[in-house]
Motif scaffolding. Structure first.
Motif, mmCIF file in Angstrom:
data_model
loop_
_atom_site.group_PDB
_atom_site.id
_atom_site.type_symbol
_atom_site.label_atom_id
_atom_site.label_comp_id
_atom_site.label_asym_id
_atom_site.label_seq_id
_atom_site.Cartn_x
_atom_site.Cartn_y
_atom_site.Cartn_z
ATOM 1 N N ASP A 1 -4.138 6.505 -7.857
ATOM 2 C CA ASP A 1 -3.619 7.811 -7.895
ATOM 3 C C ASP A 1 -2.158 7.504 -7.317
ATOM 4 O OD1 ASP A 1 -2.550 9.900 -6.073
ATOM 5 O OD2 ASP A 1 -4.505 10.664 -5.687
ATOM 6 N N PHE A 2 -1.300 7.706 -8.239
ATOM 7 C CA PHE A 2 0.024 7.327 -8.246
ATOM 8 C C PHE A 2 0.625 7.770 -6.954
ATOM 9 C CE2 PHE A 2 -0.938 5.689 -12.502
ATOM 10 C CZ PHE A 2 -0.580 4.418 -12.188
ATOM 11 N N GLU A 3 0.559 9.099 -6.716
ATOM 12 C CA GLU A 3 1.095 9.640 -5.400
ATOM 13 C C GLU A 3 0.940 8.889 -4.303
ATOM 14 O OE1 GLU A 3 1.991 14.052 -3.708
ATOM 15 O OE2 GLU A 3 0.481 13.741 -4.967
ATOM 16 N N ARG A 4 -0.402 8.801 -4.176
ATOM 17 C CA ARG A 4 -0.793 8.009 -2.920
ATOM 18 C C ARG A 4 -0.471 6.259 -2.803
ATOM 19 N NH1 ARG A 4 -5.561 11.650 -3.560
ATOM 20 N NH2 ARG A 4 -5.631 12.855 -1.417
ATOM 21 N N LEU A 5 -0.675 5.598 -4.170
ATOM 22 C CA LEU A 5 -0.102 4.433 -4.163
ATOM 23 C C LEU A 5 1.264 4.304 -3.747
ATOM 24 C CD1 LEU A 5 -1.832 3.218 -7.522
ATOM 25 C CD2 LEU A 5 -2.620 2.403 -5.102
ATOM 26 N N TYR A 6 2.040 5.277 -3.891
ATOM 27 C CA TYR A 6 3.285 5.112 -3.550
ATOM 28 C C TYR A 6 3.706 5.495 -2.090
ATOM 29 C CZ TYR A 6 8.454 5.738 -4.127
ATOM 30 O OH TYR A 6 10.206 5.434 -3.781
ATOM 31 N N LYS A 7 3.221 6.569 -1.739
ATOM 32 C CA LYS A 7 3.485 6.714 -0.213
ATOM 33 C C LYS A 7 2.666 6.058 0.748
ATOM 34 C CE LYS A 7 3.813 11.869 -0.841
ATOM 35 N NZ LYS A 7 3.139 13.212 -0.872
ATOM 36 N N LEU A 8 1.437 5.620 0.516
ATOM 37 C CA LEU A 8 0.620 4.800 1.530
ATOM 38 C C LEU A 8 0.969 3.210 1.545
ATOM 39 C CD1 LEU A 8 -2.763 6.661 0.935
ATOM 40 C CD2 LEU A 8 -0.921 7.103 2.660
ATOM 41 N N ASP B 1 -6.132 8.351 2.292
ATOM 42 C CA ASP B 1 -5.249 8.965 3.482
ATOM 43 C C ASP B 1 -5.686 8.604 4.680
ATOM 44 O OD1 ASP B 1 -3.778 10.280 1.375
ATOM 45 O OD2 ASP B 1 -5.340 12.187 1.390
ATOM 46 N N SER B 2 -6.948 8.122 4.908
ATOM 47 C CA SER B 2 -7.543 8.059 6.360
ATOM 48 C C SER B 2 -7.633 6.319 6.534
ATOM 49 C CB SER B 2 -8.918 8.471 6.178
ATOM 50 O OG SER B 2 -9.122 9.867 6.024
ATOM 51 N N VAL B 3 -7.431 5.677 5.551
ATOM 52 C CA VAL B 3 -7.208 4.163 5.693
ATOM 53 C C VAL B 3 -6.124 3.784 6.500
ATOM 54 C CG1 VAL B 3 -7.386 1.963 4.536
ATOM 55 C CG2 VAL B 3 -8.381 3.975 3.703
ATOM 56 N N PRO B 4 -6.367 2.936 7.528
ATOM 57 C CA PRO B 4 -5.238 2.127 8.261
ATOM 58 C C PRO B 4 -4.556 1.115 7.545
ATOM 59 C CG PRO B 4 -7.477 1.226 9.062
ATOM 60 C CD PRO B 4 -7.730 2.448 7.972
ATOM 61 N N ILE B 5 -3.147 1.603 7.062
ATOM 62 C CA ILE B 5 -2.351 0.636 6.236
ATOM 63 C C ILE B 5 -1.577 -0.323 6.852
ATOM 64 C CG2 ILE B 5 -0.602 0.555 4.320
ATOM 65 C CD1 ILE B 5 -3.633 1.678 3.381
ATOM 66 N N GLU B 6 -1.625 -1.652 6.978
ATOM 67 C CA GLU B 6 -0.770 -2.467 7.640
ATOM 68 C C GLU B 6 0.249 -3.149 6.598
ATOM 69 O OE1 GLU B 6 -3.176 -5.734 9.044
ATOM 70 O OE2 GLU B 6 -4.564 -4.448 9.692
ATOM 71 N N ALA B 7 1.586 -3.128 7.107
ATOM 72 C CA ALA B 7 2.550 -3.396 6.317
ATOM 73 C C ALA B 7 2.568 -4.986 5.978
ATOM 74 C CB ALA B 7 4.000 -3.478 7.042
ATOM 75 N N GLY B 8 2.539 -5.529 5.023
ATOM 76 C CA GLY B 8 2.152 -6.918 4.461
ATOM 77 C C GLY B 8 0.936 -7.260 4.020
ATOM 78 N N ALA B 9 0.083 -6.468 4.153
ATOM 79 C CA ALA B 9 -1.391 -6.630 3.850
ATOM 80 C C ALA B 9 -1.637 -6.428 2.418
ATOM 81 C CB ALA B 9 -2.201 -5.896 4.863
ATOM 82 N N TYR B 10 -2.474 -7.207 1.867
ATOM 83 C CA TYR B 10 -2.852 -6.957 0.261
ATOM 84 C C TYR B 10 -4.280 -5.799 0.400
ATOM 85 C CZ TYR B 10 0.542 -10.151 -1.303
ATOM 86 O OH TYR B 10 1.508 -10.628 -1.648
ATOM 87 N N TYR B 11 -4.307 -5.128 -0.503
ATOM 88 C CA TYR B 11 -5.464 -4.155 -0.593
ATOM 89 C C TYR B 11 -6.129 -3.950 -2.103
ATOM 90 C CZ TYR B 11 -4.207 -2.357 3.914
ATOM 91 O OH TYR B 11 -3.823 -2.537 5.360
ATOM 92 N N LEU B 12 -7.201 -4.423 -2.150
ATOM 93 C CA LEU B 12 -7.580 -4.674 -3.493
ATOM 94 C C LEU B 12 -8.461 -3.413 -3.791
ATOM 95 C CD1 LEU B 12 -8.831 -8.489 -3.030
ATOM 96 C CD2 LEU B 12 -6.575 -7.604 -3.440
ATOM 97 N N MET B 13 -8.421 -2.777 -4.801
ATOM 98 C CA MET B 13 -9.222 -1.506 -5.273
ATOM 99 C C MET B 13 -9.531 -1.518 -6.664
ATOM 100 S SD MET B 13 -6.669 1.016 -2.952
ATOM 101 C CE MET B 13 -5.178 0.050 -3.507
#
Length: 374
Positions: free
Chosen positions: A203-210, A185-197
């Motif tokens: 957590d599907f709720e967070r993956l969808y919203k964030l 929830d605290s991670v700065p998310i950029e449109a178009g960027a890829y996040y490897l985890m």
């Protein structure tokens, strides 16, 4: 070239510290009244001595004092002061750790600018980040603030690493009991960027919203208990170790509500290890093998954690309060960022880990850093 000319005749440590933006450092110190009542030793003195300790792998306060004493004739030209161990311990307890947290943000900004145009090995124009955490164990008897479980003490370092330049762009410290996915929830998310985890962040709720709703891409691994229905199959090349490339819908009671859209699932077998991986992503355009290769780039963040742990001497923190421990961690992060900046400004081709080891051996030598490996 300008940095090389300015550093003629300086020892290696002084050259490295010349990369510090002094004005920005002073602003961070003033923000927390860091030098209030400081007569003999300032925050800058603390930063210099602690950085010296990190780069030379000192194992404790007594070791720092003994080494500084042994090199007393060379301290002035390195910008260092001989600091008694009791004074360093007191400073680490009292000077606000947030000074170095804020200063790290300044260095992150500088590093990101230097590496903006760097080529990413998978030929992607998009930003690519790895997000993970590392648990750092400490003695609960000495540090009762760092609860983990049972009789163990630990804290976690949650990190977002920009893979262009291996730059930690977001770092969040928590006690060891905080679950990884909560920090998303605290991670700065950029449109178009890829996040490897890794799958600890599924957590599907967070993956969808964030990510999905913010037009950002995730690449992660499926948990063994994931319930789903296959909606579409794409042709794959078995020679590329690919087993399948599917579009799926989650069918679990909660997961289907949390993530109502389709997810791409790529099944890949590492023939060398005999291991099968199920990768999940919301990117449906990249080739399947690129998604698999992207996930494998996560190893870069493990190298970052390894460097931090090697230079922290976890069992012998230079102070035991939360303030002292966090101070040491943030100064270590600042030192790592200085290496990232030095690599670019001194045109060094070697890895950060080779550069770090080499610098630690010749800190007081008057060798231009740019010539270190000639």
């Amino acid at each position: 070239a300008i940095y090389i000319a300015m550093n003629q005749g300086k020892n290696v440590f002084a050259q490295l510290m010349s990369l510090l933006p002094e004005h920005e450092f002073k602003k961070c110190v003033n923000r927390y009244n860091g030098d209030f009542h400081s007569i003999k030793f300032t925050c800058r003195d603390q930063f210099m001595v602690m950085s010296f300790a990190q780069f030379t792998n000192r194992s404790g306060l007594r070791d720092i004092e003994a080494t500084l004493t042994a090199f007393s004739s060379k301290l002035y030209h390195a910008g260092l002061k001989l600091m008694p161990k009791s004074t360093l311990a007191e400073i680490n307890e009292k000077k606000d750790w947030r000074i170095y947290q804020d200063f790290a943000q300044v260095l992150i900004s500088q590093a990101k600018q230097l590496y903006t145009k760097d080529y990413f090995r998978l030929d992607l124009d998009n930003m690519v980040y790895a997000f993970d955490s590392s648990t750092i164990e400490i003695c609960l008897q000495l540090c009762p603030w760092a609860h983990f479980h049972h009789d163990k003490g630990a804290f976690k370092m949650h990190t977002l690493l920009d893979l262009r330049g291996s730059i930690p762009t977001f770092i969040y410290l928590t006690d060891g009991r905080v679950h990884d996915s909560q920090i998303m929830d605290s991670v700065p998310i950029e449109a178009g960027a890829y996040y490897l985890m890794d799958k600890g962040y599924v957590d599907f709720e967070r993956l969808y919203k964030l990510f999905q709703q913010k037009n950002a891409f995730f690449v992660t691994r499926a948990k063994d208990n994931m319930v789903y229905q296959i909606k579409e199959e794409r042709v794959v090349d078995p020679a590329a170790e690919l087993i399948s490339d599917q579009s799926i819908l989650l069918t679990g009671y909660k997961s289907s509500k949390y993530y109502p859209d389709m997810i791409r699932m790529i099944v890949y077998e590492d023939f060398d290890k005999g291991t099968v991986y199920r990768f999940l992503s919301n990117d449906f355009l990249l080739p399947a093998i690129t998604i698999a290769e992207l996930y494998r780039q996560r190893w870069t963040i493990e190298l970052f954690f390894k460097w931090i742990k090697q230079h922290l001497h976890i069992k012998t923190f230079f102070g035991i309060s939360r303030n002292a421990v966090y101070t040491q961690i943030w100064i270590a992060i600042c030192d790592y960022l200085l290496l990232v900046i030095a690599k670019k400004k001194f045109h060094l081709e070697q890895s950060l880990y080779i550069i770090s080891n080499a610098i630690g051996l010749v800190l007081f030598e008057k060798i231009p850093i740019s010539n270190l490996f000639e």
